[in-house]
Design a protein around this motif. Structure first.
Motif, PDB file in Angstrom:
ATOM      1  N   SER A  47       0.848  -1.193   0.000  1.00  0.00           N
ATOM      2  CA  SER A  47       0.000   0.000   0.000  1.00  0.00           C
ATOM      3  C   SER A  47       0.883   1.243   0.000  1.00  0.00           C
ATOM      4  O   SER A  47       2.060   1.189   0.385  1.00  0.00           O
ATOM      5  N   PHE A  48       0.325   2.362  -0.413  1.00  0.00           N
ATOM      6  CA  PHE A  48       1.067   3.615  -0.325  1.00  0.00           C
ATOM      7  C   PHE A  48       1.391   3.915   1.139  1.00  0.00           C
ATOM      8  O   PHE A  48       0.692   3.453   2.051  1.00  0.00           O
ATOM      9  N   PRO A  49       2.439   4.678   1.400  1.00  0.00           N
ATOM     10  CA  PRO A  49       2.927   4.874   2.769  1.00  0.00           C
ATOM     11  C   PRO A  49       1.889   5.296   3.800  1.00  0.00           C
ATOM     12  O   PRO A  49       1.931   4.840   4.949  1.00  0.00           O
ATOM     13  N   HIS A  50       0.926   6.158   3.431  1.00  0.00           N
ATOM     14  CA  HIS A  50      -0.043   6.624   4.432  1.00  0.00           C
ATOM     15  C   HIS A  50      -0.978   5.511   4.897  1.00  0.00           C
ATOM     16  O   HIS A  50      -1.688   5.667   5.905  1.00  0.00           O
ATOM     17  N   LEU A  51      -0.979   4.371   4.186  1.00  0.00           N
ATOM     18  CA  LEU A  51      -1.815   3.229   4.572  1.00  0.00           C
ATOM     19  C   LEU A  51      -0.994   2.091   5.178  1.00  0.00           C
ATOM     20  O   LEU A  51      -1.566   1.080   5.595  1.00  0.00           O
ATOM     21  N   LEU A  52       0.307   2.231   5.257  1.00  0.00           N
ATOM     22  CA  LEU A  52       1.164   1.164   5.776  1.00  0.00           C
ATOM     23  C   LEU A  52       1.133   1.120   7.296  1.00  0.00           C
ATOM     24  O   LEU A  52       1.180   2.157   7.964  1.00  0.00           O
ATOM     25  N   ASP A  53       1.082  -0.096   7.862  1.00  0.00           N
ATOM     26  CA  ASP A  53       1.287  -0.224   9.297  1.00  0.00           C
ATOM     27  C   ASP A  53       2.788  -0.302   9.563  1.00  0.00           C
ATOM     28  O   ASP A  53       3.604  -0.308   8.631  1.00  0.00           O
ATOM     29  N   ARG A  54       3.178  -0.324  10.828  1.00  0.00           N
ATOM     30  CA  ARG A  54       4.601  -0.282  11.188  1.00  0.00           C
ATOM     31  C   ARG A  54       5.370  -1.467  10.597  1.00  0.00           C
ATOM     32  O   ARG A  54       6.500  -1.318  10.123  1.00  0.00           O
ATOM     33  N   GLU A  55       4.754  -2.649  10.604  1.00  0.00           N
ATOM     34  CA  GLU A  55       5.435  -3.849  10.103  1.00  0.00           C
ATOM     35  C   GLU A  55       5.700  -3.746   8.608  1.00  0.00           C
ATOM     36  O   GLU A  55       6.816  -4.026   8.141  1.00  0.00           O
ATOM     37  N   LYS A  56       4.702  -3.340   7.844  1.00  0.00           N
ATOM     38  CA  LYS A  56       4.874  -3.217   6.394  1.00  0.00           C
ATOM     39  C   LYS A  56       5.843  -2.082   6.052  1.00  0.00           C
ATOM     40  O   LYS A  56       6.643  -2.195   5.115  1.00  0.00           O
ATOM     41  N   ALA A  57       5.784  -1.009   6.806  1.00  0.00           N
ATOM     42  CA  ALA A  57       6.709   0.099   6.571  1.00  0.00           C
ATOM     43  C   ALA A  57       8.143  -0.349   6.790  1.00  0.00           C
ATOM     44  O   ALA A  57       9.043   0.018   6.023  1.00  0.00           O
ATOM     45  N   GLU A  58       8.356  -1.168   7.820  1.00  0.00           N
ATOM     46  CA  GLU A  58       9.701  -1.689   8.083  1.00  0.00           C
ATOM     47  C   GLU A  58      10.160  -2.610   6.956  1.00  0.00           C
ATOM     48  O   GLU A  58      11.351  -2.625   6.597  1.00  0.00           O
ATOM     49  N   GLN A  59       9.247  -3.360   6.365  1.00  0.00           N
ATOM     50  CA  GLN A  59       9.593  -4.229   5.238  1.00  0.00           C
ATOM     51  C   GLN A  59      10.064  -3.398   4.042  1.00  0.00           C
ATOM     52  O   GLN A  59      11.013  -3.787   3.344  1.00  0.00           O
ATOM     53  N   VAL A  60       9.403  -2.279   3.804  1.00  0.00           N
ATOM     54  CA  VAL A  60       9.822  -1.393   2.705  1.00  0.00           C
ATOM     55  C   VAL A  60      11.219  -0.847   2.978  1.00  0.00           C
ATOM     56  O   VAL A  60      12.086  -0.833   2.091  1.00  0.00           O
ATOM     57  N   ILE A  61      11.462  -0.378   4.205  1.00  0.00           N
ATOM     58  CA  ILE A  61      12.781   0.151   4.562  1.00  0.00           C
ATOM     59  C   ILE A  61      13.848  -0.917   4.371  1.00  0.00           C
ATOM     60  O   ILE A  61      14.925  -0.641   3.808  1.00  0.00           O
TER      61      ILE A  61
END
Length: 354
Positions: free
Chosen positions: A40-54
């Motif tokens: 999902s685009f960043p504003h819809l990411l939870d912490r876990e998914k955001a960490e996966q992107v990083i």
């Protein structure tokens, strides 16, 4: 040189001397927006998914040969930095104010010379930025494009054969390219032509923003000019159009400066001289006044009314006098009066370094 050195120094690679059209164009920036397929685009990411992107971006930086050739890029999680350190990165134009929001889910990768930064989980998963001194849009594009190609060898970008690169904001879809220049336009301001000129530019598909981008004011007579739409236009077309508009603005600003010298020379000299004297001797200085006075002195330097001061010295001062940088140097809280006193002391010290 590491993030800690970056936030402790006001100097940055994009403040270099002798840049093309450097008397008016402070910097050129290319920013490429990219998103990862399957997220999902960043504003819809939870912490876990955001960490996966990083993590995915970090692996791409470490393993991409083209990226390595472009220079060392160190990944830094925003949560590992203090609020003041994060704000300093904004003041140095290395990240956008947007990256400060929900910072626990965001990161930035910086090259040692600070000419390249990659924001992770800003409005898009990646914002690849190249920032160079003066008017150097083509060179900035070449650098950013090389890094983008290197990352794409590892990362699976969200791409549509119909719409191009997919982005959180539709205006960035297509190439995902935003090209911009930061312009110092005191001449047009002083002859009261700036509003008309900027209104004409907006009708041509370009936008003008303040010092730190969207939603910010034009402090110190500094304006950011950039393209509004990317869909349906190639990267070369966007850069060529911005170069053309910038060239017209340069001509208008130089005409305004010439008119000031011919018709209002004594008033201009008085304005420049008063600002120079204030900067050299004041013991209290607000942030707004500092930007205004520095702008006046820079105009005086560019018109050779003042000698012995380099324009890049004044650009650096614009960062050194911002609130977050002052707090970092003080290593503690400052009252408004203490901040104004420290700002004036820094300005006097810097200008006396001849």
């Amino acid at each position: 040189m590491g993030i800690k050195k970056t936030v402790n120094s006001a100097r940055s690679g994009w403040m270099g001397a002798g840049a093309p059209e450097g008397d008016i164009v402070v910097s050129s920036r290319i920013r490429i927006a990219r998103n990862l397929h399957g997220y999902s685009f960043p504003h819809l990411l939870d912490r876990e998914k955001a960490e996966q992107v990083i993590h995915a971006v970090q692996l791409a930086l470490e393993n991409g040969e083209l990226v390595k050739q472009a220079g060392i890029l160190e990944m830094n999680r925003m949560a590992e930095l203090s609020p003041v350190e994060r704000q300093i990165l904004v003041e140095k134009h290395l990240i956008s104010p947007n990256l400060l929001e929900e910072h626990e889910k965001k990161a930035v990768a910086l090259r040692d010379d600070e000419l390249v930064s990659i924001m992770v989980n800003e409005e898009d998963h990646l914002r690849i930025q190249c920032l160079l001194p003066g008017l150097q849009l083509e060179k900035a594009w070449e650098m950013a494009d090389k890094i983008d190609d290197g990352l794409e060898k590892t990362l699976d970008y969200a791409f549509s054969s119909k719409y191009g690169y997919l982005t959180a904001c539709p205006t960035n879809a297509g190439t995902g390219l935003r090209a911009s220049v930061m312009l110092h336009l005191p001449g047009l301001v002083l002859v009261d032509q700036i509003r008309g000129v900027l209104a004409s530019i907006s009708k041509l598909g370009f936008t003008v923003r303040g010092l730190y981008g969207e939603g910010t004011e034009a402090l110190g007579n500094l304006f950011q000019l950039s393209n509004q739409v990317t869909l349906g236009h190639s990267e070369e077309e966007i850069i060529s159009s911005l170069n053309s508009i910038t060239g017209q603005l340069l001509a208008r600003e130089r005409e305004a400066r010439k008119a000031l010298l011919q018709q209002r020379r004594e008033q201009l000299a008085d304005r420049v001289g008063r600002s120079y004297g204030t900067l050299m001797h004041a013991h209290m200085m607000s942030s707004e006044e500092a930007m205004r006075r520095i702008s006046d002195v820079r105009l005086g330097v560019d018109l050779q009314m003042i000698t012995g001061i380099a324009p890049e010295q004044l650009t650096e001062l614009m960062v050194m006098t911002r609130p977050a940088y002052l707090l970092k140097q003080a290593q503690g809280d400052l009252s408004p009066a203490q901040r104004d006193n420290m700002r004036a002391n820094i300005i006097r010290s810097k200008l006396n370094q001849r």
